[in-house]
Design a protein around this motif. Structure first.
Motif: not given
Length: 108
Positions: A1-21
């Motif tokens: 699969x070429x880079x132009x059609x590759x997708x990724x999942x990025x994960x991160x965490x934050x302490x508050x729902x407000x920061x997440x939104x």
């Protein structure tokens, strides 16, 4: 699969729902993410500054194109409220053709 059609999942965490939104809205409005899902609250257990910590956090699951990933990383580092945020990129080996196409269209 070429880079132009590759997708990724990025994960991160934050302490508050407000920061997440706030981060989710920022990434989607800047076309850096096609979709951001927010899970939580979750409990995180970790060692920080020599102490065992337990905190409530919210996890962001960010769907984007591999070509957009570097910009996502820079944006998260700039806007994230943590001094040393968790930012993990996971390549997606398989996805439905329509979903993959939609992510690419939304982020390129």
């Amino acid at each position: 699969m070429s880079d132009s059609s590759s997708i990724v999942l990025v994960l991160t965490t934050v302490q508050s729902e407000q920061d997440a939104k706030r981060l989710a809205d920022d990434l989607v409005s800047q076309s850096l993410a096609a979709c951001v899902q927010i899970d939580g609250p979750i409990k995180s257990h970790y060692r920080w500054a020599g102490r065992i910590e337990e905190n409530q956090e919210f996890r962001l699951m960010i769907k984007t194109a591999i070509t957009t990933w570097p910009k996502v990383k820079v944006r998260l580092l700039k806007e994230h409220p943590y001094d040393e945020p968790e930012i993990i990129m996971i390549p997606i080996a398989e996805a439905s053709d329509g979903y993959r196409k939609w992510i690419i269209e939304q982020t390129n």
